[in-house]
Design a protein around this motif. Structure first.
Motif, PDB file in Angstrom:
ATOM      1  N   THR A  28       0.864  -1.175   0.000  1.00  0.00           N
ATOM      2  CA  THR A  28       0.000   0.000   0.000  1.00  0.00           C
ATOM      3  C   THR A  28       0.900   1.224   0.000  1.00  0.00           C
ATOM      4  O   THR A  28       1.545   1.515   1.016  1.00  0.00           O
ATOM      5  CB  THR A  28      -0.908   0.043   1.244  1.00  0.00           C
ATOM      6  N   PRO A  29       1.016   1.935  -1.108  1.00  0.00           N
ATOM      7  CA  PRO A  29       1.888   3.121  -1.140  1.00  0.00           C
ATOM      8  C   PRO A  29       1.242   4.297  -0.407  1.00  0.00           C
ATOM      9  O   PRO A  29       0.022   4.503  -0.494  1.00  0.00           O
ATOM     10  CB  PRO A  29       2.023   3.408  -2.635  1.00  0.00           C
ATOM     11  N   PHE A  30       2.070   5.037   0.317  1.00  0.00           N
ATOM     12  CA  PHE A  30       1.593   6.202   1.043  1.00  0.00           C
ATOM     13  C   PHE A  30       2.281   7.462   0.538  1.00  0.00           C
ATOM     14  O   PHE A  30       3.435   7.432   0.079  1.00  0.00           O
ATOM     15  CB  PHE A  30       1.884   6.061   2.542  1.00  0.00           C
ATOM     16  N   PHE A  34       1.191  10.322   4.896  1.00  0.00           N
ATOM     17  CA  PHE A  34       0.746   8.982   5.306  1.00  0.00           C
ATOM     18  C   PHE A  34      -0.635   8.601   4.764  1.00  0.00           C
ATOM     19  O   PHE A  34      -1.159   7.545   5.115  1.00  0.00           O
ATOM     20  CB  PHE A  34       0.766   8.818   6.842  1.00  0.00           C
ATOM     21  N   SER A  35      -1.210   9.406   3.916  1.00  0.00           N
ATOM     22  CA  SER A  35      -2.446   9.009   3.242  1.00  0.00           C
ATOM     23  C   SER A  35      -2.109   8.071   2.092  1.00  0.00           C
ATOM     24  O   SER A  35      -0.964   8.028   1.611  1.00  0.00           O
ATOM     25  CB  SER A  35      -3.192  10.238   2.714  1.00  0.00           C
ATOM     26  N   PRO A 267       7.222  -3.976   4.578  1.00  0.00           N
ATOM     27  CA  PRO A 267       7.626  -3.683   3.198  1.00  0.00           C
ATOM     28  C   PRO A 267       8.608  -2.524   3.028  1.00  0.00           C
ATOM     29  O   PRO A 267       8.679  -1.948   1.937  1.00  0.00           O
ATOM     30  CB  PRO A 267       6.303  -3.332   2.555  1.00  0.00           C
ATOM     31  N   ALA A 268       9.352  -2.154   4.070  1.00  0.00           N
ATOM     32  CA  ALA A 268      10.266  -1.013   3.924  1.00  0.00           C
ATOM     33  C   ALA A 268      11.263  -1.228   2.791  1.00  0.00           C
ATOM     34  O   ALA A 268      11.562  -0.302   2.031  1.00  0.00           O
ATOM     35  CB  ALA A 268      11.005  -0.764   5.238  1.00  0.00           C
ATOM     36  N   VAL A 283       7.349   5.400   2.083  1.00  0.00           N
ATOM     37  CA  VAL A 283       6.713   5.860   3.320  1.00  0.00           C
ATOM     38  C   VAL A 283       6.004   4.670   3.936  1.00  0.00           C
ATOM     39  O   VAL A 283       5.193   4.008   3.272  1.00  0.00           O
ATOM     40  CB  VAL A 283       5.704   6.999   3.048  1.00  0.00           C
ATOM     41  N   VAL A 284       6.323   4.363   5.183  1.00  0.00           N
ATOM     42  CA  VAL A 284       5.657   3.294   5.916  1.00  0.00           C
ATOM     43  C   VAL A 284       5.043   3.888   7.172  1.00  0.00           C
ATOM     44  O   VAL A 284       5.439   4.966   7.628  1.00  0.00           O
ATOM     45  CB  VAL A 284       6.628   2.150   6.289  1.00  0.00           C
ATOM     46  N   ARG A 285       4.087   3.189   7.732  1.00  0.00           N
ATOM     47  CA  ARG A 285       3.432   3.654   8.951  1.00  0.00           C
ATOM     48  C   ARG A 285       4.044   2.978  10.172  1.00  0.00           C
ATOM     49  O   ARG A 285       4.362   1.792  10.134  1.00  0.00           O
ATOM     50  CB  ARG A 285       1.925   3.361   8.889  1.00  0.00           C
ATOM     51  N   LEU A 286       4.170   3.757  11.237  1.00  0.00           N
ATOM     52  CA  LEU A 286       4.640   3.196  12.493  1.00  0.00           C
ATOM     53  C   LEU A 286       3.750   2.033  12.928  1.00  0.00           C
ATOM     54  O   LEU A 286       2.551   2.045  12.666  1.00  0.00           O
ATOM     55  CB  LEU A 286       4.637   4.281  13.577  1.00  0.00           C
ATOM     56  N   PRO A 287       4.361   1.000  13.518  1.00  0.00           N
ATOM     57  CA  PRO A 287       5.708   0.981  14.091  1.00  0.00           C
ATOM     58  C   PRO A 287       6.829   0.656  13.105  1.00  0.00           C
ATOM     59  O   PRO A 287       7.970   0.506  13.516  1.00  0.00           O
ATOM     60  CB  PRO A 287       5.606  -0.117  15.143  1.00  0.00           C
ATOM     61  N   LEU A 288       6.537   0.545  11.815  1.00  0.00           N
ATOM     62  CA  LEU A 288       7.606   0.345  10.837  1.00  0.00           C
ATOM     63  C   LEU A 288       8.299   1.669  10.553  1.00  0.00           C
ATOM     64  O   LEU A 288       7.687   2.746  10.665  1.00  0.00           O
ATOM     65  CB  LEU A 288       7.049  -0.234   9.542  1.00  0.00           C
TER      66      LEU A 288
END
Length: 310
Positions: A28-30, A34-35, A267-268, A283-288
């Motif tokens: 899922t690309p951000f 982060f949207s 997926p980083a 761009v990844v979302r925390l906790p990544l």
């Protein structure tokens, strides 16, 4: 393709393997805020299709599914359906550690655009083998489309043993395959040796996907395949066609990058590949968190030189 026709065919396990060779678990690309980056998601779907991937998995682990809201999940699903436009079979991730909730989703969600669900073994709860069996019994009975089991003990903290998988495969006709991601070639070979003839063993580990295929596996659900769709899908096709030397040549070209994309988390790593390719941001979302500069530089060197190494 006509999805309803495919679902009819896929209820017969014999025809399943014709389509399910190299699939990819879509990210899922951000955007930087982060949207969800819908335009990037469309590019990734087209990049995979144009590169020779044979099916797409939506909302698997690589999609950072655990950090998406329900509205975001629906947005991802509808975007992939629309841009795919019937070109490839689609598989939807539907799983969890609350059996009742999974069953409810299977009974209420519109699955008409999908040929199968991918359902992970329950995580965190650490069920016994009997608990895993009873969970998937309920999933099988609730699902209107075929079920692909997903064993990934590194994430779930419990290993779905071959005996449990074989028991489920024998007891439920609509459980058609397993994505086996234990990273254990011996366990994969036990599955291949003892499974029903028409039950598919699909690798969930990019590094050992080719050995599993050569041992009798059906293919792979890949992470690296969406970054290098042409190279990786061709490797799997060569393996399925028993062109062993050519297949391993491709394996050795990609092996360093396979290690790198998982080195600092998924997926980083694959998102950094897409950044280098100019397809989406990393761009990844925390906790990544994103990969560090050292890994980013090594990935950049690999991506820019892959044609020279092929």
């Amino acid at each position: 393709f006509n999805c309803s026709i495919l679902i009819f065919f896929f209820c017969n396990r014999d025809t399943f393997s014709f389509y399910f060779r190299t699939g990819v678990a879509l990210i899922t690309p951000f955007k930087e805020d982060f949207s969800i980056d819908i335009d990037a998601l469309k590019r990734i779907v087209n990049f995979s299709i144009d590169g020779g991937i044979e099916y797409l998995v939506v909302l698997g682990t690589t999609a950072e599914n655990a950090t998406l809201s329900q509205d975001e999940k629906e947005l991802v699903i509808q975007t992939v359906i629309e841009v795919n436009a019937g070109r490839l079979p689609l598989v939807l991730g539907v799983g969890g550690n609350n059996t009742v909730k999974v069953v409810e989703e299977l009974k209420t969600r519109d699955l008409s655009s999908f040929v199968a669900i991918l359902s992970v073994s329950p995580y965190y709860n650490k069920p016994t083998q009997e608990g895993i069996y009873q969970h998937f019994k309920a999933v099988s009975e609730a699902s209107p489309i075929p079920v692909i089991l997903y064993n990934v003990p590194g994430r779930t903290a419990s290993n779905m043993l071959p005996a449990t998988v074989i028991r489920l495969a024998n007891d439920f006709e609509n459980i058609v395959a397993i994505k086996e991601a234990a990273g254990d070639m011996v366990q994969a070979m036990q599955l291949l040796k003892n499974k029903p003839k028409d039950f598919l063993v699909i690798s969930g580990d990019d590094m050992i996907a080719l050995p599993i295929v050569l041992a009798g596996g059906a293919g792979v659900i890949s992470v690296i395949g969406q970054g290098f769709p042409k190279e990786f899908s061709e490797m799997i096709r060569l393996g399925l066609n028993r062109k062993v030397d050519e297949a391993y040549k491709s394996q050795y070209v990609l092996s360093d990058c396979i290690d790198m994309i998982f080195e600092q988390g998924n997926p980083a790593g694959i998102k950094e590949v897409f950044k280098i390719l100019g397809i989406s941001e990393n761009v990844v979302r925390l906790p990544l968190v994103t990969v560090d500069e050292s890994l980013a530089n090594r990935l950049s060197v690999f991506v820019k030189n892959i044609d020279k190494n092929a």
